[in-house]
Design a protein around this motif. Structure first.
Motif, PDB file in Angstrom:
ATOM      1  N   GLU A 104       7.722   1.416  -9.694  1.00  0.00           N
ATOM      2  CA  GLU A 104       6.753   1.841 -10.707  1.00  0.00           C
ATOM      3  C   GLU A 104       5.508   0.956 -10.724  1.00  0.00           C
ATOM      4  OE1 GLU A 104       6.830   3.328 -15.371  1.00  0.00           O
ATOM      5  OE2 GLU A 104       8.599   2.393 -14.452  1.00  0.00           O
ATOM      6  N   TRP A 105       5.663  -0.327 -10.414  1.00  0.00           N
ATOM      7  CA  TRP A 105       4.523  -1.253 -10.451  1.00  0.00           C
ATOM      8  C   TRP A 105       3.433  -0.888  -9.444  1.00  0.00           C
ATOM      9  CZ3 TRP A 105       3.182  -4.369  -6.227  1.00  0.00           C
ATOM     10  CH2 TRP A 105       4.089  -4.367  -5.162  1.00  0.00           C
ATOM     11  N   LEU A 106       3.787  -0.107  -8.429  1.00  0.00           N
ATOM     12  CA  LEU A 106       2.801   0.294  -7.421  1.00  0.00           C
ATOM     13  C   LEU A 106       1.922   1.456  -7.881  1.00  0.00           C
ATOM     14  CD1 LEU A 106       5.094   0.193  -4.258  1.00  0.00           C
ATOM     15  CD2 LEU A 106       3.052  -1.217  -4.595  1.00  0.00           C
ATOM     16  N   PHE A 107       2.403   2.220  -8.833  1.00  0.00           N
ATOM     17  CA  PHE A 107       1.725   3.459  -9.227  1.00  0.00           C
ATOM     18  C   PHE A 107       0.607   3.164 -10.231  1.00  0.00           C
ATOM     19  CE2 PHE A 107       5.407   4.961  -7.141  1.00  0.00           C
ATOM     20  CZ  PHE A 107       5.174   6.271  -6.750  1.00  0.00           C
ATOM     21  N   THR A 108      -0.475   2.589  -9.714  1.00  0.00           N
ATOM     22  CA  THR A 108      -1.615   2.192 -10.535  1.00  0.00           C
ATOM     23  C   THR A 108      -2.877   2.795  -9.946  1.00  0.00           C
ATOM     24  OG1 THR A 108      -2.077   0.193  -9.249  1.00  0.00           O
ATOM     25  CG2 THR A 108      -0.449   0.007 -11.032  1.00  0.00           C
ATOM     26  N   GLU A 109      -4.015   2.487 -10.577  1.00  0.00           N
ATOM     27  CA  GLU A 109      -5.292   3.005 -10.094  1.00  0.00           C
ATOM     28  C   GLU A 109      -5.641   2.468  -8.709  1.00  0.00           C
ATOM     29  OE1 GLU A 109      -7.815  -0.261 -12.722  1.00  0.00           O
ATOM     30  OE2 GLU A 109      -8.031   1.888 -13.104  1.00  0.00           O
ATOM     31  N   SER A 110      -5.024   1.355  -8.304  1.00  0.00           N
ATOM     32  CA  SER A 110      -5.255   0.833  -6.951  1.00  0.00           C
ATOM     33  C   SER A 110      -4.780   1.824  -5.887  1.00  0.00           C
ATOM     34  CB  SER A 110      -4.524  -0.499  -6.760  1.00  0.00           C
ATOM     35  OG  SER A 110      -5.013  -1.469  -7.654  1.00  0.00           O
ATOM     36  N   TRP A 111      -3.794   2.631  -6.236  1.00  0.00           N
ATOM     37  CA  TRP A 111      -3.284   3.674  -5.340  1.00  0.00           C
ATOM     38  C   TRP A 111      -3.789   5.051  -5.748  1.00  0.00           C
ATOM     39  CZ3 TRP A 111      -0.765   3.614  -0.751  1.00  0.00           C
ATOM     40  CH2 TRP A 111      -0.281   2.390  -0.315  1.00  0.00           C
TER      41      TRP A 111
END
Length: 227
Positions: A104-111
């Protein structure tokens, strides 16, 4: 609204059906030919292609969509689809399914993700909400974690019983948006009295959830009991 859904498994088809029922245009993109089943959602546009390939998304005119939903069962695929939709095609809103809570920590605006939906987290929240009285339960994360939808059920011995909504001293970054009472959904007005058992739904900014909980159990952000 035009919506593209990457992944036409059970989840993707269910989302498509709901959106079509609500009057939206939907395109389903699926790379596994065995999952391409236009008869399952006949009102949708079906595309047999790999949504992780820029050329496939170009051919599908994803740039003309208002929303892209990455709904596959593979978190890596959902991240790639989200990133391409946002950076290559400037899609205004990107929603991504999180299959493994550890990712879940990967699913941010960076991606490129505007909204991450974690089914395990939502199910856990629903269980907590069903059994917790007096505890604050986070139901949904909004705006990449900048705000949350939270719920608190007022205990039987609450000091707020009978008090009007205007007497609840909430922090600045929190708003009471609904009260669930029995089978009713109440849009709270300042004069509405609170009752034990009320399920109170808040949209809360970062860092104020503990303060909301303190207010609803003591009646004051500083911990002073309501009298």
């Amino acid at each position: 609204m035009r919506v593209t859904i990457a992944g036409a498994g059970a989840v993707g088809k269910s989302i498509a059906s709901e959106l079509i029922e609500n009057g939206h245009e939907v395109m389903l993109i699926e790379r596994d030919l065995a999952e391409v089943a236009p008869e399952a959602v006949p009102q949708a546009e079906w595309v047999h292609a790999d949504a992780c390939e820029v050329a496939s998304l170009e051919d599908a005119s994803v740039q003309n969509c208002d929303v892209v939903i990455a709904a596959t069962g593979d978190d890596k695929v959902n991240l790639v689809v989200s990133l391409l939709a946002k950076t290559e095609f400037a899609v205004r809103r990107v929603v991504a399914r999180v299959n493994n809570p550890r990712n879940e920590w990967l699913f941010t605006e960076s991606w490129g993700v505007d909204v991450a939906v974690s089914t395990p987290r939502m199910l856990a929240a629903m269980v907590e909400e069903a059994v917790s009285v007096g505890d604050l339960v986070r139901l949904l994360t909004l705006r990449q974690g900048k705000a949350n939808l939270v719920e608190v059920t007022l205990a039987e011995n609450t000091a707020l019983a009978g008090r009007p909504v205007r007497d609840v001293p909430l922090p600045a970054d929190a708003a009471l948006v609904a009260i669930l009472r029995g089978g009713r959904v109440i849009v709270p007005q300042s004069d509405d009295p609170l009752e034990p058992g009320d399920e109170m739904m808040f949209v809360a900014g970062e860092g104020v959830e503990d303060e909301i909980h303190r207010v609803l159990t003591s009646g004051d952000p500083g911990g002073r009991e309501l009298i």
